[in-house]
Write an enzyme that holds these catalytic residues in place. Structure first.
Site, PDB file in Angstrom:
ATOM      1  N   LYS A   1       4.710  -3.714 -11.832  1.00 11.87           N
ATOM      2  CA  LYS A   1       6.119  -4.119 -11.644  1.00 11.87           C
ATOM      3  C   LYS A   1       6.918  -3.894 -12.925  1.00 11.87           C
ATOM      4  CE  LYS A   1       6.034  -5.180  -7.402  1.00 11.87           C
ATOM      5  NZ  LYS A   1       5.034  -6.008  -6.804  1.00 11.87           N
TER       6      LYS A   1
ATOM      7  N   LYS B   1      -1.022   3.874  -1.478  1.00 16.98           N
ATOM      8  CA  LYS B   1      -1.137   3.080  -0.251  1.00 16.98           C
ATOM      9  C   LYS B   1       0.219   2.994   0.440  1.00 16.98           C
ATOM     10  CE  LYS B   1      -0.599  -1.133  -2.909  1.00 16.98           C
ATOM     11  NZ  LYS B   1       0.183  -2.254  -2.513  1.00 16.98           N
TER      12      LYS B   1
ATOM     13  N   LYS C   1       5.972  -1.398   1.525  1.00 18.63           N
ATOM     14  CA  LYS C   1       7.259  -1.756   2.137  1.00 18.63           C
ATOM     15  C   LYS C   1       8.405  -1.007   1.484  1.00 18.63           C
ATOM     16  CE  LYS C   1       6.047  -6.473   3.009  1.00 18.63           C
ATOM     17  NZ  LYS C   1       5.787  -7.142   1.748  1.00 18.63           N
TER      18      LYS C   1
HETATM   19  P1  TYM Z   1       2.619  -8.194   0.600  1.00 18.96           P
HETATM   20  O1  TYM Z   1       3.853  -8.742   1.193  1.00 18.96           O
HETATM   21  O2  TYM Z   1       2.720  -7.081  -0.379  1.00 18.96           O
HETATM   22  O3  TYM Z   1       1.643  -7.706   1.740  1.00 18.96           O
HETATM   23  C1  TYM Z   1       1.298  -8.529   2.834  1.00 18.96           C
HETATM   24  C2  TYM Z   1      -0.144  -8.300   3.235  1.00 18.96           C
HETATM   25  O4  TYM Z   1      -0.352  -6.930   3.566  1.00 18.96           O
HETATM   26  C3  TYM Z   1      -1.435  -6.392   2.811  1.00 18.96           C
HETATM   27  N1  TYM Z   1      -1.163  -4.976   2.503  1.00 18.96           N
HETATM   28  C4  TYM Z   1      -2.026  -3.980   2.741  1.00 18.96           C
HETATM   29  N2  TYM Z   1      -3.270  -3.981   3.242  1.00 18.96           N
HETATM   30  C5  TYM Z   1      -3.895  -2.783   3.364  1.00 18.96           C
HETATM   31  N3  TYM Z   1      -3.312  -1.589   3.033  1.00 18.96           N
HETATM   32  C6  TYM Z   1      -2.063  -1.547   2.533  1.00 18.96           C
HETATM   33  N4  TYM Z   1      -1.489  -0.373   2.255  1.00 18.96           N
HETATM   34  C7  TYM Z   1      -1.361  -2.778   2.350  1.00 18.96           C
HETATM   35  N5  TYM Z   1      -0.129  -3.099   1.879  1.00 18.96           N
HETATM   36  C8  TYM Z   1      -0.024  -4.452   1.974  1.00 18.96           C
HETATM   37  C9  TYM Z   1      -1.477  -7.226   1.547  1.00 18.96           C
HETATM   38  O5  TYM Z   1      -2.745  -7.178   0.943  1.00 18.96           O
HETATM   39  C10 TYM Z   1      -1.133  -8.599   2.077  1.00 18.96           C
HETATM   40  O6  TYM Z   1      -2.269  -9.222   2.624  1.00 18.96           O
HETATM   41  N6  TYM Z   1       1.316 -11.530  -2.885  1.00 18.96           N
HETATM   42  C11 TYM Z   1       1.327 -11.275  -1.448  1.00 18.96           C
HETATM   43  C12 TYM Z   1       2.090 -12.318  -0.660  1.00 18.96           C
HETATM   44  C13 TYM Z   1       1.590 -13.720  -0.814  1.00 18.96           C
HETATM   45  C14 TYM Z   1       0.351 -14.235  -0.388  1.00 18.96           C
HETATM   46  C15 TYM Z   1       0.383 -15.619  -0.720  1.00 18.96           C
HETATM   47  C16 TYM Z   1      -0.778 -13.665   0.202  1.00 18.96           C
HETATM   48  C17 TYM Z   1       2.305 -14.740  -1.352  1.00 18.96           C
HETATM   49  N7  TYM Z   1       1.573 -15.874  -1.299  1.00 18.96           N
HETATM   50  C18 TYM Z   1      -0.717 -16.442  -0.440  1.00 18.96           C
HETATM   51  C19 TYM Z   1      -1.865 -14.502   0.462  1.00 18.96           C
HETATM   52  C20 TYM Z   1      -1.831 -15.859   0.147  1.00 18.96           C
HETATM   53  C21 TYM Z   1       1.995  -9.935  -1.225  1.00 18.96           C
HETATM   54  O7  TYM Z   1       2.745  -9.465  -2.020  1.00 18.96           O
HETATM   55  O8  TYM Z   1       1.748  -9.379  -0.023  1.00 18.96           O
END
Ligand code: TYM
Length: 334
Positions: A115, A197, A200
């Site tokens: 980031k 990967k 969003k």
């Molecule tokens: P975020 O919003 O980036 O992504 C949400 C979930 O999607 C998974 N993910 C993927 N899995 C496989 N391949 C990909 N290309 C891919 N892109 C995203 C992420 O691993 C995630 O499970 N920090 C977290 C949000 C969060 C969170 C939490 C997660 C906040 N508090 C507590 C678990 C528990 C995040 O940025 O996810």
């Protein structure tokens, strides 16, 4: 929530449209877990403020993430589906955990370094302590399993560190949370161009979104990088070809995958045909979800109800945990 089943928690940031990575890394697990666990799933709106300080789109994005989760099969009556900012206890626990998190280790976190590279103008303290807030989300419900994709592995390791420090210093309140995926390994859904990967906000032309129209899906898939095909039988696949097979394994039938594996190994593969097949299988997978999302988004009253009901369930568990936390920390002076 019954209180007897094992506890599950996870979250998704409302920073854009959800994609196949979110589905196969996270939501697919949520939908299965809701049958057997006490589940807390939330929209991580506070986390989104670390990189997206402009909140004009936030409400629409929060609604979209909720609708997308429901369209994928999450049942708000079976789980607590809520918004992070509606549960104030999260912020309190985050504050306490911050005293157990060290600057040096936070600066070494991969997501923080990424980031900083992407946006050197906005290296704020919230960004640095992002994994601390995530740990607070999880342990607020004393969760044991956290369904996430591979990119979240390090954050889970950090959460376990904070749990151990807290338990050691004040008394055992929290279980160690584990990253979870049905079928052992955590998932990483590759982008279509083979350079990383699905995401969003980056790599949008190489990411398949649950909101993509059929012709957009077809166009993106047909642009995926290929080559002239193997010259020798049974050659190992280059990464970008393996990625296409990986994507096929997510949405296509075993028969279809077997056929293209065989074509590849006998040097008879036609990538144009393979991508056409993959595109159709993706369209068949995504279009029903997209249509459901649109219907749910039109019902704002329902979404408000879901959020209220979810926050109520989450607050019950959060309040119980915080009573314990304050007690073991010696913060109860009355
Ligand atoms: P975020 O919003 O980036 O992504 C949400 C979930 O999607 C998974 N993910 C993927 N899995 C496989 N391949 C990909 N290309 C891919 N892109 C995203 C992420 O691993 C995630 O499970 N920090 C977290 C949000 C969060 C969170 C939490 C997660 C906040 N508090 C507590 C678990 C528990 C995040 O940025 O996810």
């Amino acid at each position: 929530m019954s209180g007897k089943k094992e506890i599950v928690m996870s979250g998704i940031r409302p920073t854009g449209f959800l994609h196949l990575g979110n589905y196969f890394g996270a939501i697919r697990n949520y939908v299965r877990m809701q049958e057997d666990f006490d589940c807390y799933f939330m929209v991580a709106d506070l986390h989104s403020l670390t990189t997206h300080p402009d909140t004009k789109q936030l409400k629409a994005n929060v609604h979209r993430v909720l609708a997308e989760n429901i369209a994928c099969g999450l049942d708000p009556d079976k789980v607590a589906l809520y918004c992070q900012s509606h549960v104030y206890e999260t912020s309190e626990l985050y504050l306490y955990l911050n005293m157990l998190a060290y600057k040096g280790e936070l600066e070494k976190t991969t997501t923080f370094k990424d980031k900083v590279r992407q946006n050197p103008e906005n290296v704020n303290a919230g960004l640095l302590t992002y994994p601390v807030l995530q740990a607070a989300d999880i342990i607020l419900h004393r969760a044991k399993y956290v369904p996430v994709g591979k990119d979240q592995e390090q954050h889970l390791e950090m959460a376990r560190n904070y749990v151990n420090r807290f338990n050691h210093r004040y008394g055992k309140v929290f279980p160690e949370p584990l990253a979870f995926n049905y079928g052992s390994n955590l998932v990483k859904v590759p982008s279509l161009d083979g350079t990383g990967k699905m995401s969003k906000s980056e790599n949008q032309n190489a990411t398949l979104y649950l909101a993509d129209e059929d012709d957009v899906i077809r166009k993106k898939v047909m642009k995926a990088k290929t080559d002239a095909g193997p010259a020798e039988p049974n050659t190992p696949k280059p990464d970008y070809i393996e990625n296409i097979f990986d994507l096929m394994r997510l949405v296509s039938s075993e028969e279809v995958i077997g056929k293209f594996e065989q074509d590849y190994n006998s040097c008879a593969i036609r990538y144009g045909d393979m991508k056409k097949q993959l595109a159709e299988d993706m369209v068949n997978f995504i279009s029903p979800i997209r249509n459901k999302v649109n219907a749910i988004l039109n019902d704002e009253k329902y979404l408000r109800l879901v959020m209220e009901q979810g926050a109520e369930k989450a607050r019950i568990s959060a309040k119980a945990t915080m009573l314990l936390v304050r007690e073991v920390m010696g913060l109860n002076y009355f």
